[in-house]
Write a protein that holds these residues in place. Structure first.
Motif, short mmCIF file in Angstrom:
data_model
loop_
_atom_site.label_atom_id
_atom_site.label_comp_id
_atom_site.label_asym_id
_atom_site.label_seq_id
_atom_site.Cartn_x
_atom_site.Cartn_y
_atom_site.Cartn_z
N GLY B 41 11.19 -20.02 9.96
CA GLY B 41 10.70 -19.66 11.29
C GLY B 41 10.01 -18.32 11.28
N MET B 42 10.63 -17.33 10.65
CA MET B 42 10.06 -16.00 10.58
C MET B 42 8.74 -16.02 9.83
SD MET B 42 10.18 -13.11 11.44
CE MET B 42 10.41 -11.44 11.39
N GLY B 43 8.72 -16.71 8.67
CA GLY B 43 7.51 -16.75 7.86
C GLY B 43 6.36 -17.37 8.61
N VAL B 44 6.62 -18.51 9.27
CA VAL B 44 5.55 -19.20 9.98
C VAL B 44 5.08 -18.36 11.17
CG1 VAL B 44 5.01 -21.23 11.35
CG2 VAL B 44 6.27 -21.48 9.24
N ALA B 45 6.02 -17.79 11.92
CA ALA B 45 5.64 -16.97 13.08
C ALA B 45 4.78 -15.79 12.64
CB ALA B 45 6.88 -16.48 13.80
N ALA B 46 5.21 -15.11 11.56
CA ALA B 46 4.46 -13.95 11.09
C ALA B 46 3.08 -14.36 10.58
CB ALA B 46 5.23 -13.22 10.00
N LEU B 86 6.68 -16.78 23.46
CA LEU B 86 6.74 -17.70 24.60
C LEU B 86 6.70 -19.15 24.12
CD1 LEU B 86 4.39 -15.90 27.13
CD2 LEU B 86 6.86 -16.13 27.27
N LEU B 87 5.82 -19.44 23.14
CA LEU B 87 5.71 -20.80 22.62
C LEU B 87 7.02 -21.23 21.98
CD1 LEU B 87 2.16 -20.79 21.04
CD2 LEU B 87 2.96 -22.17 22.95
N MET B 88 7.61 -20.32 21.20
CA MET B 88 8.83 -20.68 20.51
C MET B 88 9.98 -20.87 21.49
SD MET B 88 10.05 -18.81 17.10
CE MET B 88 9.21 -19.49 15.72
N HIS B 89 10.01 -20.02 22.52
CA HIS B 89 11.05 -20.15 23.54
C HIS B 89 10.95 -21.51 24.23
CE1 HIS B 89 13.51 -17.76 26.72
NE2 HIS B 89 14.13 -18.81 26.26
N ALA B 90 9.71 -21.98 24.41
CA ALA B 90 9.51 -23.24 25.12
C ALA B 90 9.79 -24.44 24.24
CB ALA B 90 8.08 -23.31 25.66
N TYR B 91 9.33 -24.40 22.98
CA TYR B 91 9.40 -25.61 22.17
C TYR B 91 10.51 -25.60 21.12
CZ TYR B 91 5.05 -26.76 24.42
OH TYR B 91 4.11 -27.04 25.36
N LEU B 133 -4.05 -15.69 5.98
CA LEU B 133 -3.34 -16.89 5.55
C LEU B 133 -2.63 -16.64 4.22
CD1 LEU B 133 -2.78 -19.88 6.14
CD2 LEU B 133 -4.84 -20.44 4.86
N GLY B 134 -3.37 -16.02 3.28
CA GLY B 134 -2.79 -15.76 1.95
C GLY B 134 -1.60 -14.84 2.04
N MET B 135 -1.75 -13.74 2.76
CA MET B 135 -0.66 -12.78 2.89
C MET B 135 0.53 -13.40 3.62
SD MET B 135 -0.86 -9.70 1.67
CE MET B 135 -2.06 -9.11 0.50
N GLY B 136 0.21 -14.17 4.68
CA GLY B 136 1.27 -14.82 5.44
C GLY B 136 2.05 -15.79 4.57
N PHE B 139 4.23 -13.96 2.22
CA PHE B 139 5.42 -13.50 2.93
C PHE B 139 6.42 -14.65 3.08
CE2 PHE B 139 7.33 -12.50 7.22
CZ PHE B 139 8.08 -11.42 6.80
N LEU B 140 5.89 -15.82 3.50
CA LEU B 140 6.73 -17.01 3.69
C LEU B 140 7.40 -17.40 2.38
CD1 LEU B 140 7.54 -19.36 5.57
CD2 LEU B 140 5.48 -20.52 4.87
N LEU B 141 6.61 -17.38 1.30
CA LEU B 141 7.12 -17.78 -0.01
C LEU B 141 8.26 -16.86 -0.44
CD1 LEU B 141 6.16 -19.86 -2.24
CD2 LEU B 141 5.22 -17.87 -3.39
N ALA B 142 8.04 -15.55 -0.28
CA ALA B 142 9.07 -14.59 -0.68
C ALA B 142 10.33 -14.78 0.16
CB ALA B 142 8.55 -13.17 -0.53
N LEU B 143 10.14 -14.99 1.47
CA LEU B 143 11.29 -15.21 2.35
C LEU B 143 12.06 -16.46 1.94
CD1 LEU B 143 10.11 -14.50 6.00
CD2 LEU B 143 11.58 -13.13 4.58
N LEU B 144 11.30 -17.54 1.66
CA LEU B 144 11.97 -18.79 1.30
C LEU B 144 12.72 -18.64 -0.01
CD1 LEU B 144 9.51 -21.64 2.30
CD2 LEU B 144 11.70 -21.05 3.32
N ALA B 145 12.11 -17.94 -0.97
CA ALA B 145 12.78 -17.75 -2.26
C ALA B 145 14.10 -17.03 -2.06
CB ALA B 145 11.88 -16.95 -3.20
N MET B 146 14.04 -15.95 -1.26
CA MET B 146 15.26 -15.18 -1.04
C MET B 146 16.30 -15.97 -0.25
SD MET B 146 14.89 -11.24 -0.13
CE MET B 146 16.51 -10.93 0.51
N ALA B 147 15.81 -16.68 0.79
CA ALA B 147 16.73 -17.44 1.63
C ALA B 147 17.40 -18.55 0.84
CB ALA B 147 16.00 -18.01 2.83
N THR B 148 16.63 -19.18 -0.06
CA THR B 148 17.21 -20.25 -0.86
C THR B 148 18.35 -19.72 -1.71
OG1 THR B 148 15.02 -21.22 -0.96
CG2 THR B 148 16.65 -22.10 -2.47
N VAL B 149 18.10 -18.59 -2.38
CA VAL B 149 19.16 -17.99 -3.21
C VAL B 149 20.37 -17.67 -2.36
CG1 VAL B 149 19.78 -15.99 -4.60
CG2 VAL B 149 17.53 -17.01 -4.86
#
Lengths: 199, 251
Positions: B41-46, B86-91, B133-136, B139-149
Motif C-alpha cells: 500500500g505504501m509503495g503504490v501510494a508513494a 481520499l481515494l484510499m479512504h473511499a475504496y 515511475l522508476g524511483m517509485g 521504493f516499492l521493491l525495497a519495501l517489499l523485500a524488507m516486508a517479506t523478510v
C-alpha cells in the motif's frame, strides 16, 4: 487529580512508550544524521521539541476554528505542512532578531526540521487522538522530550560504536541501525511497565 | 530514445535505488514493512504521488520562481497526497486504517521532494514521469523485500496467508515485526547491498548525497549543511572499506 494523572500518562507515553523515533519510526533522518556528536544531538533535540510545541499551538486552533467550521478537514495535511514550513522560517527570523545566542545554537538545525516527519506526525496525531488543547500540548512536549532522549542516548551509544571493530560491510550506517535496534528493544520494555501502571 | 527511457526506469529500480542505495525515505521504510500488505500500500501510494508530482512540477518548472520553489513543490505534493488519501479512504478503508498517519506523511518523504528538486525541475515531462515511475518502483521493491523478510520470519505469514508448518509450530520471531526488528532488518539489508556493490556506487552516492539531494537545500542556502555532511561522511565510511575489500578480493 484524576485528570492530572491522565496528563502525566500522556506525557510519559510520549517520552517512553510511544517514543516517536524508536517505536514509531518518525524523524529517523535527523536521528541517524545528527546523532554523531552529543552537542549536536542535544541541540537538534531541543530545536525539535520547541518547534513541535509551537506547531501544535498554531495548528490545533487552526484545525478547530478554521477547517472544521468550513468542513475542510481533508485539507489538514496541506495546511499543516505549510504552517510548519512558515513557522520554522518565522521562528528562525524571530530568534535571530531577539535571542541571537539561542539562534547561534539552534539556527543550523531549524531549516532541517521543516521536512522532519515527527513534527507533522505529532500535529496530525494530536487531532486523530482527539486530545483537547492542553492534552495536545502535553503530548507534543512528551514526544519532543522523547525525541531528545532518544537522540542523546543514541549519541552516547554511537560514540562507542565509532571505536568498535565492526565487519567491513557493516561499518557506518548498517552497524548504526543495528545499534538503534538494540536501543529500540530497550524502549519496547517500557510498554510492559505502562500496562502494569494502568492496571 | 526508448533505450534512454528504459535506463531511467532501471536506474531508480537498481543502481540508484532510493531506499537501499541513496538511503532516503527511511521513516516509511521502517514503519510500513511489518507486513507485506501495508508495504505494498505504501509503495503504490508513494509511486502514484511521485509520478503525479514529478509530471506537474516538470510541466510547471519554467513558471515556478526559483526562490519559492520548495514551498511550491510541497503544496503540489501535499495536494496529490490528499487526493490519494481520499481515494484510499473511499475504496480501501482497511488499508487506510492500517497505514494511519504514515499515509499523510508521504508529504515529507525525502524521496519525493528529492526527485522534484534533483530531476523534475530540470527535465521534460515524459522523462520525469519515467523517473518517478522508476524511483517509485524502486521504493516499492525495497519495501517489499524488507516486508517479506520481516513478515515471513517474524510472523510466518506472507501477505496474511499462513505458511504451513512454521506457523503452526510457532517457528517465528515476533520481535521482527516490531520496532527493533525494523532497524535490524534494514541494517542487515544495507550491509548486504554494501557487500555486493558499493564499489560502483561510491562516486554516485557522494554526488547524490550532496546538498542537491537535500530537500532543505533551498531554504538552507549553504553549500554544505551538517546533515548532508554527516550523510556524505557516512557514505564515505561505508564505501571506503568495502571498496578496499573488493580490490583485495580481485587481487
Amino acid at each position: 487529580m484524576e485528570y492530572l494523572k491522565q496528563l502525566t500518562l500522556i506525557l510519559m507515553a510520549g517520552v517512553l512508550v510511544n517514543n516517536y523515533v524508536l517505536q514509531k519510526f518518525l524523524g529517523i533522518c535527523p536521528f541517524l544524521g545528527v546523532s554523531k556528536k552529543f552537542n549536536q544531538a542535544f541541540g537538534m533535540g531541543i530545536a525539535v521539541t520547541f518547534v513541535m510545541l509551537v506547531a501544535t499551538a498554531v495548528t490545533y486552533p487552526l484545525y478547530f476554528y478554521l477547517l472544521v467550521p468550513n468542513k475542510l478537514e481533508y485539507l489538514e495535511t496541506i495546511l499543516f505542512i505549510l504552517v510548519i514550513a512558515a513557522l520554522v522560517q518565522f521562528v528562525e527570523i524571530v530568534l535571530k532578531k531577539f535571542i541571537p545566542a539561542l539562534h547561534a545554537a539552534l539556527g543550523v538545525y531549524l531549516p532541517l526540521i521543516t521536512t522532519n516527519c515527527a513534527v507533522l506526525g505529532v500535529t496530525l496525531n494530536n487531532i486523530t487522538d482527539g486530545y483537547n488543547f492542553l492534552e495536545s500540548m502535553i503530548s507534543s512536549l512528551g514526544v519532543g522530550i522523547g525525541f531528545l532522549l532518544a537522540m542523546v542516548l543514541f549519541a552516547g551509544v554511537r560514540s562507542r560504536i565509532e571505536n568498535c571493530p565492526a565487519p567491513e560491510c557493516m561499518k557506518g550506517l548498517p552497524v548504526t541501525l543495528v545499534a538503534a535496534s538494540i536501543v529500540s528493544l530497550a524502549f519496547l520494555g517500557f510498554s510492559g511497565v505502562f500496562e502494569t501502571l494502568l492496571a | 530514445m526508448k533505450n534512454n527511457k528504459l535506463m531511467l526506469l532501471l536506474k531508480g529500480l537498481i543502481l540508484e535505488n532510493p531506499v537501499l542505495v541513496l538511503v532516503l525515505g527511511t521513516c516509511p521504510t521502517l514503519a510500513m514493512t511489518n507486513s507485506v500488505i501495508s508495504a505494498l500500500g505504501m509503495g503504490v501510494a508513494a509511486t502514484i504521488v511521485l509520478i503525479c508530482s514529478n509530471v506537474v512540477i516538470s510541466a510547471l518548472r519554467k513558471v515556478i520562481p526559483d526562490t519559492v520553489r520548495i514551498p511550491c513543490y510541497i503544496v503540489i505534493i501535499a495536494g496529490f497526497v490528499t487526493a490519494v488519501q481520499l481515494l484510499m479512504h473511499a475504496y480501501l478503508p482497511s488499508l487506510y486504517d492500517m497505514m494511519g498517519v504514515y499515509l499523510a506523511l508521504i508529504v515529507v518523504n525525502c524521496i519525493i521532494l528529492g526527485r522534484a528538486e534533483m530531476f523534475a525541475s530540470k527535465n521534460g515531462v515524459v522523462d520525469s514521469a519515467f523517473d518517478g515511475l522508476g524511483m517509485g518502483l524502486g521504493f516499492l521493491l525495497a519495501l517489499l523485500a524488507m516486508a517479506t523478510v520481516r513478515e515471513v520470519l517474524g510472523a510466518a505469514t506472507f501477505a496474511g496467508y499462513k505458511i504451513p508448518f512454521f506457523n503452526e509450530n510457532g517457528y517465528y520471531l515476533p520481535i521482527l515485526t516490531q520496532a527493533p526488528g525494523g532497524f535490524l532488518v534494514f541494517g542487515i539489508l544495507i550491509a548486504i547491498i554494501n557487500k555486493i556493490g558499493v564499489n560502483k556506487g561510491k562516486e554516485k552516492r557522494k554526488q547524490l548525497a550532496g546538498c542537491e539531494g537535500c530537500p532543505s537545500a533551498g531554504i538552507c542556502g549553504k553549500t554544505a549543511c551538517s546533515e548532508t555532511a554527516e550523510l556524505t561522511a557516512n557514505a564515505d565510511q561505508v564505501s571506503a572499506p568495502a571498496g578496499k575489500e573488493a580490490e583485495g578480493g580481485e587481487a
